[in-house]
Design an enzyme around this catalytic site. Sequence first.
Site, PDB file in Angstrom:
ATOM      1  N   CYS A   1      31.786 -24.100  31.602  1.00  0.00           N
ATOM      2  CA  CYS A   1      33.236 -24.392  31.674  1.00  0.00           C
ATOM      3  C   CYS A   1      33.841 -25.142  30.367  1.00  0.00           C
ATOM      4  CB  CYS A   1      33.790 -25.049  32.900  1.00  0.00           C
ATOM      5  SG  CYS A   1      33.429 -26.956  32.776  1.00  0.00           S
TER       6      CYS A   1
ATOM      7  N   ARG B   1      22.618 -16.066  41.849  1.00  0.00           N
ATOM      8  CA  ARG B   1      23.902 -15.610  41.119  1.00  0.00           C
ATOM      9  C   ARG B   1      23.587 -15.582  39.679  1.00  0.00           C
ATOM     10  NH1 ARG B   1      28.607 -18.660  41.778  1.00  0.00           N
ATOM     11  NH2 ARG B   1      27.279 -20.366  42.356  1.00  0.00           N
TER      12      ARG B   1
ATOM     13  N   GLU C   1      25.908 -29.294  34.391  1.00  0.00           N
ATOM     14  CA  GLU C   1      25.265 -29.207  33.094  1.00  0.00           C
ATOM     15  C   GLU C   1      25.400 -30.840  32.742  1.00  0.00           C
ATOM     16  OE1 GLU C   1      27.442 -25.176  32.658  1.00  0.00           O
ATOM     17  OE2 GLU C   1      27.684 -26.944  34.250  1.00  0.00           O
TER      18      GLU C   1
END
Length: 146
Positions: A102, A96, A70
């Site tokens: 985070c 995925r 990011e």
Amino acid sequence: MPFNIPASALPLTASDRELINFARKTIDATTDAGADQDGIHTMGAAVRAADGRMFAGVNIYHFTGGPCAELVALGAARAAGALQLTHLVAVGNHGRGVKNPCGKDRQILADYYPSIRVILDAPEGPFSVLAQDLLPLAFDHRAEQV
């Protein structure tokens, strides 16, 4: 603990799905890890500017905490002159899917991009929220500046 969806939550749009696919294509083309392997580059991210341009980034995993995908995508957008950013998403390699940012990324987004929409995954499926809603009762970096 039940999942609380913020009031700013919106369903995905066609342009949100386009951003997800852009991030997915980026990490699929650049990952260095096999399907059952760890690697240095395992996450991709994409950010959309207000003018519609999209910018991508991949993570650089390191035990010291190397940059998340990011943050790399945000830096790429800024380096290209994109000053108004509207949406951000991260995805994992090998299909995925959408991955939530985070804690470090959430704090940075809350500090510098509180009005960017972040695409999140949830049991009911992906949706977007304002970055300012990612950290209820967050530390306010701006309020601490002299």
